[in-house]
Scaffold this motif. Structure first.
Motif, mmCIF file in Angstrom:
data_model
loop_
_atom_site.group_PDB
_atom_site.id
_atom_site.type_symbol
_atom_site.label_atom_id
_atom_site.label_comp_id
_atom_site.label_asym_id
_atom_site.label_seq_id
_atom_site.Cartn_x
_atom_site.Cartn_y
_atom_site.Cartn_z
ATOM 1 N N THR A 1 -83.936 -55.261 72.709
ATOM 2 C CA THR A 1 -84.621 -55.423 71.423
ATOM 3 C C THR A 1 -84.441 -56.816 70.847
ATOM 4 O OG1 THR A 1 -84.302 -53.073 70.932
ATOM 5 C CG2 THR A 1 -84.814 -54.526 69.075
ATOM 6 N N ASN A 2 -83.249 -57.394 70.995
ATOM 7 C CA ASN A 2 -82.914 -58.623 70.280
ATOM 8 C C ASN A 2 -82.793 -59.869 71.149
ATOM 9 O OD1 ASN A 2 -82.146 -57.568 67.389
ATOM 10 N ND2 ASN A 2 -81.119 -56.182 68.817
ATOM 11 N N CYS A 3 -82.604 -59.727 72.450
ATOM 12 C CA CYS A 3 -82.181 -60.871 73.255
ATOM 13 C C CYS A 3 -83.134 -61.252 74.383
ATOM 14 C CB CYS A 3 -80.799 -60.608 73.862
ATOM 15 S SG CYS A 3 -79.577 -59.983 72.679
ATOM 16 N N THR A 4 -83.993 -60.325 74.821
ATOM 17 C CA THR A 4 -84.813 -60.591 75.999
ATOM 18 C C THR A 4 -85.867 -61.672 75.772
ATOM 19 O OG1 THR A 4 -86.223 -58.727 75.358
ATOM 20 C CG2 THR A 4 -84.529 -58.301 76.999
ATOM 21 N N CYS B 1 -85.500 -64.516 74.718
ATOM 22 C CA CYS B 1 -84.938 -65.809 75.126
ATOM 23 C C CYS B 1 -84.197 -65.724 76.462
ATOM 24 C CB CYS B 1 -83.982 -66.338 74.059
ATOM 25 S SG CYS B 1 -84.732 -66.613 72.440
ATOM 26 N N HIS B 2 -83.384 -64.689 76.622
ATOM 27 C CA HIS B 2 -82.510 -64.614 77.795
ATOM 28 C C HIS B 2 -83.104 -63.821 78.942
ATOM 29 C CE1 HIS B 2 -78.978 -66.579 76.076
ATOM 30 N NE2 HIS B 2 -79.217 -65.945 74.949
ATOM 31 N N ASN B 3 -84.321 -63.252 78.772
ATOM 32 C CA ASN B 3 -84.972 -62.451 79.803
ATOM 33 C C ASN B 3 -84.249 -61.118 79.949
ATOM 34 O OD1 ASN B 3 -83.863 -61.916 82.593
ATOM 35 N ND2 ASN B 3 -85.726 -62.829 83.304
ATOM 36 N N PHE B 4 -84.940 -60.130 80.505
ATOM 37 C CA PHE B 4 -84.427 -58.758 80.531
ATOM 38 C C PHE B 4 -83.153 -58.623 81.353
ATOM 39 C CE2 PHE B 4 -86.795 -59.092 84.400
ATOM 40 C CZ PHE B 4 -86.164 -58.264 85.294
ATOM 41 N N ALA B 5 -82.914 -59.558 82.297
ATOM 42 C CA ALA B 5 -81.720 -59.485 83.137
ATOM 43 C C ALA B 5 -80.670 -60.515 82.739
ATOM 44 C CB ALA B 5 -82.100 -59.683 84.598
ATOM 45 N N ARG C 1 -76.457 -47.875 74.965
ATOM 46 C CA ARG C 1 -76.721 -48.433 73.625
ATOM 47 C C ARG C 1 -76.809 -49.956 73.693
ATOM 48 N NH1 ARG C 1 -72.712 -44.716 72.084
ATOM 49 N NH2 ARG C 1 -71.196 -46.415 71.967
ATOM 50 N N GLY C 2 -75.911 -50.559 74.456
ATOM 51 C CA GLY C 2 -75.935 -52.013 74.591
ATOM 52 C C GLY C 2 -77.222 -52.510 75.220
ATOM 53 N N GLY C 3 -77.753 -51.749 76.201
ATOM 54 C CA GLY C 3 -79.020 -52.127 76.813
ATOM 55 C C GLY C 3 -80.167 -52.099 75.821
#
Length: 291
Positions: free
Chosen positions: A172-175, A177-181, A165-167
């Motif tokens: 959805t919300n963070c990649t 800016c912060h990239n998928f990793a 769920r966290g992934g």
């Protein structure tokens, strides 16, 4: 009988006095406060006293190290030109102070587009004192407890489901800016989204809760405490995940992968083609000489 009448008359006059109401009010407050303190459990009384001491110590630290930019009462400071030297911290909450000071972003060495992560200036006790003082100025987000950002009490299956769920929430919300990793990336106007590799769980939680810098604020109304915990679990799972594809190239995505392909792949092919052409030329010259 006359004596009783005289006493009653005096009391009646005193009750009509302007000071009588004030005296009765003060007397009531003293009695109520005394009874409250007497009835209050010892643990609560000690906690209130400890909090008052933390607030006072935090105020001293704030006046010494923070008031130049944020004002003596946390109201913020503006320059003559109207620029914001330091924003107001009234209502920022203890969580914001714990994040900014705990990651070394505050106090800033010099004003800039974005505060940089650096070694802490204050120790953990002093950070808690500063946070207690700012929290006393106005209500704001509190410092999360350990159970808020850990999987304490969950079995293995529940943890795996929470990480999944966290992934989904992170992608959805963070990649963007912060990239998928979670490696970070460039932002508009000279800013950047920092890498989350070395960020502690409590600071990730506080960042989502308070929205520092250009980051969006994910209050408990946007993301529940469990959602925040699941995102942290996903980020921590990435740190333990092996590099199945070999070289990760920083996990920065197609930019670094394309650059690597051009420099190493295409560049190697061009160099090999040049070597073949040069070798062919030398072979042709030798044949002509022999003929």
């Amino acid at each position: 009988m006359r004596l009783l009448n005289r006493s009653a008359g005096r009391l009646s006059r005193y009750r009509r006095s302007r000071l009588a109401g004030l005296v009765l009010l003060l007397l009531g407050l003293v009695i109520t406060g005394g009874l409250t303190y007497a009835v209050m459990p010892t643990s609560q009384a000690d906690s209130a006293q400890t909090n008052a001491v933390e607030v006072e110590e935090g105020r001293k630290l704030f006046l010494q190290g923070c008031s130049f930019c944020h004002g003596q009462n946390g109201e913020g400071v503006r320059t003559i030109n109207g620029d914001n030297l330091g924003p107001s911290v009234v209502g920022a909450g203890a969580a914001s102070v714990h994040f900014q000071v705990g990651t070394g972003r505050m106090p800033m060495t010099r004003p800039g587009v974005q505060s940089q992560t650096k070694p802490q200036v204050y120790n953990e006790e002093e950070i808690r004192q500063l946070a207690a003082y700012v929290a006393s100025l106005a209500p704001g987000p509190a410092i999360p407890e350990e159970q808020d950002y850990t999987f304490e009490g969950l079995d293995e299956e529940e943890r795996e489901a929470a990480i999944a769920r966290g992934g989904q929430i992170f992608l959805t919300n963070c990649t963007a800016c912060h990239n998928f990793a979670g490696k970070g990336g460039a932002m508009p106007r000279g800013g950047y989204a920092p890498s989350l590799d070395g960020t502690s769980a409590i600071h990730i939680y506080e960042a989502m809760l308070t929205g520092p810098g250009q980051m969006d604020t994910f209050s408990n109304g946007n993301l529940s405490p469990d959602d925040k915990r699941d995102v942290i679990g996903y980020l921590y799972s990435l740190r333990e995940q092996p590099a199945y594809g070999g070289f990760t190239l920083g996990s920065l995505g197609p930019v670094t992968e394309g650059l690597f392909a051009w420099l190493v792949g295409i560049g190697g092919l061009v160099a090999f083609a040049v070597w073949i052409a040069a070798h062919t030329t030398r072979t042709s010259k030798k044949k002509k000489v022999e003929a």
